[in-house]
Design an enzyme around this catalytic site. Sequence first.
Site, mmCIF file in Angstrom:
data_model
loop_
_atom_site.group_PDB
_atom_site.id
_atom_site.type_symbol
_atom_site.label_atom_id
_atom_site.label_comp_id
_atom_site.label_asym_id
_atom_site.label_seq_id
_atom_site.Cartn_x
_atom_site.Cartn_y
_atom_site.Cartn_z
ATOM 1 N N ARG A 158 29.694 22.128 34.584
ATOM 2 C CA ARG A 158 29.670 21.165 35.681
ATOM 3 C C ARG A 158 30.871 20.226 35.622
ATOM 4 N NH1 ARG A 158 23.769 21.344 36.483
ATOM 5 N NH2 ARG A 158 23.075 19.986 38.133
ATOM 6 N N ARG A 164 22.869 12.580 42.868
ATOM 7 C CA ARG A 164 23.272 13.891 42.339
ATOM 8 C C ARG A 164 24.381 14.511 43.186
ATOM 9 N NH1 ARG A 164 18.063 16.761 42.594
ATOM 10 N NH2 ARG A 164 19.131 18.586 41.797
ATOM 11 N N ARG A 173 10.413 17.923 42.140
ATOM 12 C CA ARG A 173 11.133 17.592 40.913
ATOM 13 C C ARG A 173 11.384 16.099 40.904
ATOM 14 N NH1 ARG A 173 16.311 21.392 39.684
ATOM 15 N NH2 ARG A 173 17.302 19.389 39.326
ATOM 16 N N ARG A 233 12.334 20.220 48.821
ATOM 17 C CA ARG A 233 12.140 21.248 47.795
ATOM 18 C C ARG A 233 10.915 20.936 46.928
ATOM 19 N NH1 ARG A 233 17.000 22.985 43.805
ATOM 20 N NH2 ARG A 233 16.934 20.878 42.993
ATOM 21 N N LYS A 291 21.587 28.044 44.007
ATOM 22 C CA LYS A 291 22.102 28.684 42.793
ATOM 23 C C LYS A 291 21.011 29.286 41.936
ATOM 24 C CE LYS A 291 23.756 24.987 40.299
ATOM 25 N NZ LYS A 291 23.249 23.945 41.146
HETATM 26 P P1 AMP Z 1 19.928 21.251 37.540
HETATM 27 O O1 AMP Z 1 18.557 21.808 37.400
HETATM 28 O O2 AMP Z 1 21.006 22.239 37.211
HETATM 29 O O3 AMP Z 1 20.164 20.582 38.881
HETATM 30 O O4 AMP Z 1 20.075 20.103 36.420
HETATM 31 C C1 AMP Z 1 19.233 18.967 36.432
HETATM 32 C C2 AMP Z 1 19.878 17.830 35.651
HETATM 33 O O5 AMP Z 1 20.113 18.239 34.297
HETATM 34 C C3 AMP Z 1 21.234 17.382 36.172
HETATM 35 O O6 AMP Z 1 21.136 16.457 37.247
HETATM 36 C C4 AMP Z 1 21.832 16.764 34.910
HETATM 37 O O7 AMP Z 1 21.275 15.493 34.637
HETATM 38 C C5 AMP Z 1 21.342 17.717 33.814
HETATM 39 N N1 AMP Z 1 22.284 18.853 33.629
HETATM 40 C C6 AMP Z 1 22.041 20.177 33.854
HETATM 41 N N2 AMP Z 1 23.113 20.923 33.581
HETATM 42 C C7 AMP Z 1 24.081 20.061 33.173
HETATM 43 C C8 AMP Z 1 25.444 20.218 32.776
HETATM 44 N N3 AMP Z 1 26.040 21.417 32.747
HETATM 45 N N4 AMP Z 1 26.136 19.083 32.428
HETATM 46 C C9 AMP Z 1 25.552 17.881 32.444
HETATM 47 N N5 AMP Z 1 24.281 17.657 32.837
HETATM 48 C C10 AMP Z 1 23.547 18.733 33.203
#
Ligand code: AMP
Length: 207
Positions: free
Chosen positions: A90, A158, A147, A127, A15
């Site tokens: 989400r 996740r 990360r 990654r 994404k």
């Molecule tokens: P991402 O980089 O989008 O995978 O986000 C990393 C982490 O940030 C996720 O595993 C959540 O803990 C938090 N996070 C990011 N976007 C959201 C969202 N829309 N709702 C809730 N938690 C989020």
Amino acid sequence: MAVRLVMMGAPGAGKGTQAERVAREHGVPRVSTGDILREAVQAGSPLGKAAKAVMASGALVSDDVVIGIVRDRLARPDAAKGFVLDGFPRTVAQAEALDESLDHAAPLVVVDIEVPTEVLVSRLSSRRICAPGATVCEKCGGKLVQRPDDTADVVRERLRVYERDTQPLVEFYRRRETFRAVDGDQTPEGVARDIAAAIASVLGAKR
Ligand code: AMP
């Protein structure tokens, strides 16, 4: 017509890469809640302090917090003509809040990048992202590190959270005329081509 896009896909579906590309091509900002939260954690702000442990565990930050972040970000002038949302919404509650905050000047295009689970697991555990630390990033010469939430245990959590909280959201959006699914188990260029065609087909149909 302005592009308002929600880029959906499980962790590791690609994404971020694809959202960045669409945003660049359409001249609109990419809004990544994950990036905004990671920056807050780095900066040690109150938001970052509150989100750090939740993110490290692989769980979701509360709807109220992320809805507030996105409302503020989309109210900035650069998002007036369009945006690409990456990692938001989400949950169904987040999607409903997003619907409420948008006018009807342009359709909300939703693209879901579909990738089989076993491919996601192997992508995520290998990654590396750009940050001060280890080997060098080809794009910017900066250092690449894993990360903190890409380790095997957290990756599993996740993906479980995705299945439980975000998969229902795909079903919520799937009923809309502006929803498109694309095959994410192909080269990034192939995925990009399919996404461009998906967006064009939604916007073309709306003209
Ligand atoms: P991402 O980089 O989008 O995978 O986000 C990393 C982490 O940030 C996720 O595993 C959540 O803990 C938090 N996070 C990011 N976007 C959201 C969202 N829309 N709702 C809730 N938690 C989020």
